[in-house]
Write an enzyme that holds these catalytic residues in place. Structure first.
Site, mmCIF file in Angstrom:
data_model
loop_
_atom_site.group_PDB
_atom_site.id
_atom_site.type_symbol
_atom_site.label_atom_id
_atom_site.label_comp_id
_atom_site.label_asym_id
_atom_site.label_seq_id
_atom_site.Cartn_x
_atom_site.Cartn_y
_atom_site.Cartn_z
ATOM 1 N N GLU A 328 -4.461 2.969 2.423
ATOM 2 C CA GLU A 328 -5.131 2.349 1.272
ATOM 3 C C GLU A 328 -6.305 1.533 1.821
ATOM 4 O O GLU A 328 -6.109 0.577 2.564
ATOM 5 C CB GLU A 328 -4.143 1.478 0.508
ATOM 6 C CG GLU A 328 -4.568 1.163 -0.916
ATOM 7 C CD GLU A 328 -5.751 0.231 -0.968
ATOM 8 O OE1 GLU A 328 -6.798 0.627 -1.521
ATOM 9 O OE2 GLU A 328 -5.640 -0.893 -0.446
ATOM 10 N N HIS A 329 -7.519 1.912 1.429
ATOM 11 C CA HIS A 329 -8.717 1.465 2.136
ATOM 12 C C HIS A 329 -8.995 -0.025 2.006
ATOM 13 O O HIS A 329 -9.619 -0.626 2.884
ATOM 14 C CB HIS A 329 -9.924 2.264 1.652
ATOM 15 C CG HIS A 329 -10.967 2.490 2.692
ATOM 16 N ND1 HIS A 329 -11.168 1.632 3.758
ATOM 17 C CD2 HIS A 329 -11.881 3.482 2.849
ATOM 18 C CE1 HIS A 329 -12.155 2.074 4.498
ATOM 19 N NE2 HIS A 329 -12.605 3.193 3.985
ATOM 20 N N SER A 330 -8.580 -0.665 0.931
ATOM 21 C CA SER A 330 -8.880 -2.090 0.802
ATOM 22 C C SER A 330 -8.055 -2.929 1.780
ATOM 23 O O SER A 330 -8.453 -4.034 2.138
ATOM 24 C CB SER A 330 -8.641 -2.567 -0.631
ATOM 25 O OG SER A 330 -7.265 -2.656 -0.946
ATOM 26 N N TYR A 332 -7.198 -2.099 4.962
ATOM 27 C CA TYR A 332 -7.739 -2.014 6.323
ATOM 28 C C TYR A 332 -8.719 -0.847 6.390
ATOM 29 O O TYR A 332 -8.841 -0.064 5.453
ATOM 30 C CB TYR A 332 -6.628 -1.858 7.364
ATOM 31 C CG TYR A 332 -5.702 -0.683 7.128
ATOM 32 C CD1 TYR A 332 -6.007 0.585 7.589
ATOM 33 C CD2 TYR A 332 -4.514 -0.848 6.420
ATOM 34 C CE1 TYR A 332 -5.163 1.661 7.361
ATOM 35 C CE2 TYR A 332 -3.664 0.218 6.185
ATOM 36 C CZ TYR A 332 -3.995 1.469 6.666
ATOM 37 O OH TYR A 332 -3.164 2.539 6.426
ATOM 38 N N ARG A 453 -14.853 -6.768 9.351
ATOM 39 C CA ARG A 453 -14.480 -5.417 8.920
ATOM 40 C C ARG A 453 -15.640 -4.462 9.184
ATOM 41 O O ARG A 453 -15.745 -3.920 10.270
ATOM 42 C CB ARG A 453 -14.049 -5.418 7.448
ATOM 43 C CG ARG A 453 -12.730 -6.184 7.235
ATOM 44 C CD ARG A 453 -12.071 -5.928 5.901
ATOM 45 N NE ARG A 453 -11.727 -4.537 5.694
ATOM 46 C CZ ARG A 453 -10.896 -4.116 4.737
ATOM 47 N NH1 ARG A 453 -10.334 -4.995 3.914
ATOM 48 N NH2 ARG A 453 -10.633 -2.836 4.584
#
Length: 618
Positions: A328-330, A332, A453
């Site tokens: 799930e991209h949010s 990491y 990030r």
């Protein structure tokens, strides 16, 4: 490259996460500098009239509300080591209302063949057991704060490890208007963390506690026995209700159904807590992909009635012994996914095959089935979603291909940076197919800063645009084109170096937008300027791309735009591994044609560069 040196800290090393406190703060560029870089980057995309209007919009923003908003960012940066804070996930991801699958999750085919692990139905239970065991090793290293921080330049530059804490026991929780992240994972220094894994299969959900009473992790033979028992249940008992498919709805609908699920009973609340807090979500999918491309495609679709969409990280195990890693991209970024994937491959390569005879005397691990109480409304919603899923079909094409005629060794022999080399060839590919220059996004890694990030690199620099124009000009000789290519590659490398130093564009512009939004100010007219979106701003990049490093591991996400492409690649000494994605309903794009043209472009540019090298020696 071995897993011991890459992942295991020495006795003299500190706690993994202590390193983060020594990382420098995220830089905040000067407003004037960011806006000048922005103006330079929009040049290839505007007419003289559009550029004149953009110049006026930039100057008004710089001298007006932009200065006010930048002052708010400076005040924020004075109090926070990372001035972006949670804005990136809060506003970059969590306001999106589309379903996570297929539109937002990261997917990666496991490629076990490269480390000699059979991807066959006969070996499936054993490979599955080994994968769960090595995943638990990775979890245990993280739990004990003993995983080695990623680094470069011989360990001189260390990267933030903070995102490892969101790889396990973390879920993206749906909201009617905005999602949020709930992290249940704790290091040993912080407290007790969930120790169970969740396995979904045939619409049913099971949990297994993965540590012994003495706090050691289960062995592979013990896991094998549990999987054999579970396989018997799945083969001879009816399918389950398929509750996980509710999580594949649009986010507001899933938020409402999730609330309803919890309102029905306290037991449902506890069950959902076990689901969302599981150290790892695993889906045992009955599909049998025949290659890595089909694996990639199924990663976006497949058995959604057994797979929870919200888990930060998941393993998809197919009946015939192939696997996907998904994220799930949010929670990491892709670098964490690659770190995990590489650990898994090295573990399977270096750690000897378990003594499977120990399974005969292995401790029996309890399988606990999770069941939800459902009312007629939720049963109807499950039926609706199954029907909608079938009717929608595959609306994103995901491809997997390998260009194996050369890789980074050839690129370096030309004294060109491999990533910049591929970026220019990629944009050339698009230009040949569509006869236009594409606004192009590339991920720039920022984890060398505190809680860092990514930054956006606007990959179509001025020199890249000049090369693309030259490539379409029949008056330009091959040697001149090769020289232009070299200039473009070097200019891209310069731009990437600047972005990674904190001299980017889009995170700063995003931060200014967030400052206006959070302070309930009117969003500045600057963001409505036509060239802002036309050049890619606000998530409008036609080419969305990222390099996943220098292993064979490559994964992907969906394109940003319906008429766009997602192009993701990794580079080894002799090959480039490529995932390309495109929307089925686009009448403009074709992922497979893009791959063919991409490969042809690699071949042509190598010939041009070799011709130039020979000419230079004469």
């Amino acid at each position: 490259m071995d897993r011991e040196s890459l992942y295991f800290m020495s006795k003299d090393d500190k706690n993994t996460f202590d390193f983060d406190e020594s990382l420098p703060p995220l830089p905040l560029p000067e407003l004037r500098d960011t806006l000048e870089r922005y103006y330079t980057c929009i040049q290839p995309f505007g007419t003289p009239e559009e550029l004149a209007q953009a110049r006026k919009s930039i100057d008004e923003f710089r001298d007006g509300v932009g200065a006010e908003l930048h002052e708010k960012l400076k005040q924020r940066a004075a109090k926070m080591k990372n001035w972006l804070g949670t804005w990136w996930e809060d506003y970059g991801y969590h306001l999106l209302r589309l379903p996570l699958l297929p539109y937002q999750l990261m997917t990666m085919a496991s490629q076990l063949e490269v480390v000699g692990v059979p991807e066959t139905p006969e070996y499936m239970l054993k490979s599955f057991s080994r994968i769960i065991f090595h995943t638990l090793e990775f979890w245990d290293l993280t739990r004990k704060s003993a995983i080695k921080p990623l680094s470069s330049n011989g360990g001189k530059i260390k990267y933030s490890s903070a995102l490892y804490k969101r790889f396990f026991s973390t879920s993206r929780i749906p909201g009617v208007e905005q999602d949020h992240i709930e992290k249940h994972f704790l290091t040993k220094d912080e407290g007790n963390t969930p120790t169970h894994v969740l396995i979904g299969a045939k619409g049913r959900q099971f949990v297994i506690n993965c540590v012994h009473d003495d706090d050691t992790i289960l062995t592979a033979p013990e896991i094998l026995v549990a999987l054999q028992r579970l396989r018997s249940i799945l083969d001879y008992e009816p399918e389950g209700a398929g509750v996980p498919i509710l999580s594949h709805d649009d986010r507001p609908s899933w938020a409402n159904n999730r609330a309803r699920l919890m309102e029905i009973s306290d037991a449902n609340k506890e069950t959902l807590k076990l689901v969302e807090g599981a150290s790892m979500g695993i889906c045992w999918d009955e599909n049998t992909p025949q290659d890595y491309e089909e694996c990639s495609q199924l990663g976006l679709y497949g058995d959604t009635h057994s797979r929870w969409a919200d888990h930060a990280s998941s393993i998809i195990a197919y009946r015939n012994g192939r696997y996907n890693w998904t994220g799930e991209h949010s929670c990491y970024d892709g670098t964490v996914s690659v770190s995990f994937a590489t650990f898994m491959q090295l573990s399977l390569l270096e750690v000897p095959e378990p003594d499977w005879s120990l399974a005969e005397s292995a401790q029996v691990v309890e399988l606990q089935e999770l069941k939800f109480e459902l009312d007629d409304t939720l049963k109807s919603e499950i039926t609706r979603l199954r029907k909608e899923k079938d009717e929608r079909g595959i609306d994103i094409t995901a491809t997997f291909t390998v260009f194996d005629e050369y890789g980074k060794d050839f690129m370096k022999s030309q004294r060109l940076h491999p990533d910049s080399f591929i970026q220019v060839v990629m944009q050339w590919t698009y230009h040949q197919m569509h006869e236009e220059i594409a606004p192009t996004y590339e991920t720039a890694l920022m984890r060398q800063y505190y809680n860092g990030r990514t930054e956006t690199l606007r990959s179509c620099t001025g020199a890249v645009a000049e090369f693309l124009k030259a490539s379409a000009d029949s008056r330009v000789s091959d040697l001149a084109l090769a020289k232009s290519f070299r200039t473009a590659v070097d200019d891209h490398k310069r731009a990437m170096d600047e972005a990674r130093k904190g001299n980017g564009i889009d995170r700063h512009l995003f931060g200014l937008w967030c400052a206006a939004y959070e302070n309930k100010l009117e969003i500045p007219a600057f963001y409505d300027d036509p060239l802002y979106a036309k050049s890619g701003g606000g998530g409008n990049f036609v080419l969305s791309s990222s390099t996943l490093g220098f292993t064979a591991n490559v994964g992907f996400v969906a394109p940003m735009l319906i008429d766009g492409y997602g192009v993701f690649y990794s580079i080894t000494s002799g090959a480039v591994f490529i995932n390309t994605t495109a929307y089925r309903d686009s009448i403009k794009t074709s992922a497979r044609k893009f791959n063919d043209t991409f490969k042809a472009s690699f071949r042509r540019i190598s010939v041009l560069l070799e011709q130039l090298a020979k000419e230079s020696k004469l």
